[in-house]
Design a protein around this motif. Structure first.
Motif, PDB file in Angstrom:
ATOM      1  N   ARG A 224     -47.930 -29.150  29.618  1.00  0.00           N
ATOM      2  CA  ARG A 224     -46.587 -28.571  29.737  1.00  0.00           C
ATOM      3  C   ARG A 224     -45.889 -28.501  28.385  1.00  0.00           C
ATOM      4  NH1 ARG A 224     -42.749 -30.744  34.446  1.00  0.00           N
ATOM      5  NH2 ARG A 224     -44.426 -29.711  35.597  1.00  0.00           N
ATOM      6  N   GLU A 225     -46.179 -29.451  27.496  1.00  0.00           N
ATOM      7  CA  GLU A 225     -45.533 -29.483  26.186  1.00  0.00           C
ATOM      8  C   GLU A 225     -46.155 -28.527  25.175  1.00  0.00           C
ATOM      9  OE1 GLU A 225     -44.096 -33.696  24.798  1.00  0.00           O
ATOM     10  OE2 GLU A 225     -46.063 -33.887  25.730  1.00  0.00           O
ATOM     11  N   PHE A 226     -47.366 -28.108  25.425  1.00  0.00           N
ATOM     12  CA  PHE A 226     -48.167 -27.409  24.419  1.00  0.00           C
ATOM     13  C   PHE A 226     -47.407 -26.275  23.726  1.00  0.00           C
ATOM     14  CE2 PHE A 226     -51.182 -23.956  23.371  1.00  0.00           C
ATOM     15  CZ  PHE A 226     -51.919 -24.593  22.391  1.00  0.00           C
ATOM     16  N   ALA A 227     -46.754 -25.427  24.496  1.00  0.00           N
ATOM     17  CA  ALA A 227     -46.084 -24.258  23.914  1.00  0.00           C
ATOM     18  C   ALA A 227     -44.873 -24.637  23.075  1.00  0.00           C
ATOM     19  CB  ALA A 227     -45.672 -23.292  25.024  1.00  0.00           C
ATOM     20  N   SER A 228     -44.306 -25.817  23.309  1.00  0.00           N
ATOM     21  CA  SER A 228     -43.095 -26.220  22.580  1.00  0.00           C
ATOM     22  C   SER A 228     -43.404 -27.033  21.330  1.00  0.00           C
ATOM     23  CB  SER A 228     -42.179 -27.038  23.498  1.00  0.00           C
ATOM     24  OG  SER A 228     -42.760 -28.290  23.828  1.00  0.00           O
ATOM     25  N   ILE A 229     -44.680 -27.280  21.071  1.00  0.00           N
ATOM     26  CA  ILE A 229     -45.081 -28.043  19.889  1.00  0.00           C
ATOM     27  C   ILE A 229     -45.234 -27.099  18.694  1.00  0.00           C
ATOM     28  CG2 ILE A 229     -46.965 -29.389  18.858  1.00  0.00           C
ATOM     29  CD1 ILE A 229     -45.382 -30.977  20.852  1.00  0.00           C
ATOM     30  N   ASP A 230     -44.654 -27.497  17.567  1.00  0.00           N
ATOM     31  CA  ASP A 230     -44.848 -26.766  16.321  1.00  0.00           C
ATOM     32  C   ASP A 230     -45.817 -27.554  15.437  1.00  0.00           C
ATOM     33  OD1 ASP A 230     -43.133 -24.443  16.530  1.00  0.00           O
ATOM     34  OD2 ASP A 230     -41.460 -25.853  16.507  1.00  0.00           O
ATOM     35  N   ILE A 231     -46.688 -26.829  14.748  1.00  0.00           N
ATOM     36  CA  ILE A 231     -47.756 -27.448  13.964  1.00  0.00           C
ATOM     37  C   ILE A 231     -47.538 -27.191  12.474  1.00  0.00           C
ATOM     38  CG2 ILE A 231     -50.254 -27.544  13.551  1.00  0.00           C
ATOM     39  CD1 ILE A 231     -50.641 -26.515  16.419  1.00  0.00           C
ATOM     40  N   GLU A 232     -47.788 -28.234  11.684  1.00  0.00           N
ATOM     41  CA  GLU A 232     -47.790 -28.111  10.227  1.00  0.00           C
ATOM     42  C   GLU A 232     -49.133 -28.610   9.717  1.00  0.00           C
ATOM     43  OE1 GLU A 232     -44.349 -29.173   7.573  1.00  0.00           O
ATOM     44  OE2 GLU A 232     -45.706 -30.775   6.959  1.00  0.00           O
ATOM     45  N   ALA A 233     -49.754 -27.866   8.817  1.00  0.00           N
ATOM     46  CA  ALA A 233     -51.023 -28.265   8.210  1.00  0.00           C
ATOM     47  C   ALA A 233     -50.806 -28.506   6.725  1.00  0.00           C
ATOM     48  CB  ALA A 233     -52.077 -27.179   8.415  1.00  0.00           C
ATOM     49  N   SER A 234     -51.264 -29.659   6.246  1.00  0.00           N
ATOM     50  CA  SER A 234     -51.168 -30.010   4.829  1.00  0.00           C
ATOM     51  C   SER A 234     -52.575 -30.195   4.273  1.00  0.00           C
ATOM     52  CB  SER A 234     -50.366 -31.308   4.645  1.00  0.00           C
ATOM     53  OG  SER A 234     -49.042 -31.170   5.113  1.00  0.00           O
ATOM     54  N   LEU A 235     -52.883 -29.479   3.207  1.00  0.00           N
ATOM     55  CA  LEU A 235     -54.185 -29.582   2.551  1.00  0.00           C
ATOM     56  C   LEU A 235     -54.019 -30.394   1.275  1.00  0.00           C
ATOM     57  CD1 LEU A 235     -57.178 -28.751   2.324  1.00  0.00           C
ATOM     58  CD2 LEU A 235     -56.404 -26.644   1.181  1.00  0.00           C
ATOM     59  N   LEU A 236     -54.719 -31.516   1.188  1.00  0.00           N
ATOM     60  CA  LEU A 236     -54.518 -32.466   0.095  1.00  0.00           C
ATOM     61  C   LEU A 236     -55.381 -32.154  -1.118  1.00  0.00           C
ATOM     62  CD1 LEU A 236     -53.411 -33.979   2.657  1.00  0.00           C
ATOM     63  CD2 LEU A 236     -54.205 -36.087   1.567  1.00  0.00           C
ATOM     64  N   SER A 237     -54.817 -32.453  -2.290  1.00  0.00           N
ATOM     65  CA  SER A 237     -55.579 -32.409  -3.530  1.00  0.00           C
ATOM     66  C   SER A 237     -56.423 -33.678  -3.649  1.00  0.00           C
ATOM     67  CB  SER A 237     -54.627 -32.325  -4.726  1.00  0.00           C
ATOM     68  OG  SER A 237     -53.945 -33.569  -4.896  1.00  0.00           O
TER      69      SER A 237
END
Length: 200
Positions: A97-110
């Protein structure tokens, strides 16, 4: 060495992989709702270390990541996305039920850069607010903050204090055996791309 693919396009792809991985783990049919990406692209097979951060109504909902590249970027994003959604022990697992309300951030590390210093003041002076992610290690104690944490902890002293507390150490603790390393990130948020679409 990652390919010369456009940075925004790279971000869109990583975010799409993360969302699809969470959907698959929750057994959600995303046909038509999550963009198809070519997961056979060479740059996704190269080693990569990422953090995947989930928010809901601008509040943290899960964050799991890797500090060093030990598997392909594709596999790392997939695993960290599912772990952030279902296995961050600070939160209950994300539900269908929460899936659509989740916002995702991706961080690619050095790659990590060890710091050299003689005392806490010297360590603090080397940190670059808004730029550095930092890892603190002392014996079995270990913690990290992504560069994004500077938004809420803009002073280097307080940043270091909170990093020690996160590692399970006292705020005023210091020992010559403390090790600090820093890294930078490239980061992409789904909300940024939504804003581009809405403003385009």
């Amino acid at each position: 060495m990652l390919s010369n693919i456009d940075q925004n396009e790279r971000g869109r792809i990583l975010l799409s992989i993360a969302r699809r991985s969470i959907a698959d783990a929750l057994q959600i049919d995303t046909a038509g709702n999550v963009a198809f990406v070519d997961t056979m692209a060479q740059w996704l097979a190269e080693p990569g270390a990422t953090f995947i951060t989930l928010t809901q109504q601008q509040r943290l909902r899960g964050c799991i990541g890797s500090l060093q590249a030990h598997q392909s970027l594709l596999e790392n994003v997939r695993r960290n996305a599912v772990a952030a959604a279902l296995h961050d022990n600070r939160f209950s697992p994300v539900t269908v039920r929460e899936f659509a309300s989740i916002d995702i951030e991706a961080s690619l590390l050095s790659a990590l850069e060890p710091l050299t210093f003689v005392n806490e003041k010297g360590a603090s002076s080397q940190l670059r607010p808004g730029i550095d992610g930092v890892i603190l290690t002392w014996g079995v104690h270990r913690s990290t903050f992504l560069p994004q944490v500077w938004d809420s902890l803009p002073q280097t002293h307080e940043f270091l204090v909170q990093l020690k507390l996160k590692a399970g150490l006292d705020a005023d603790f210091w020992d010559d055996a403390i090790c600090l390393s820093r890294y930078t990130v490239q980061k992409w948020r789904e909300t940024d791309f939504k804003e581009e679409i809405n403003n385009g």
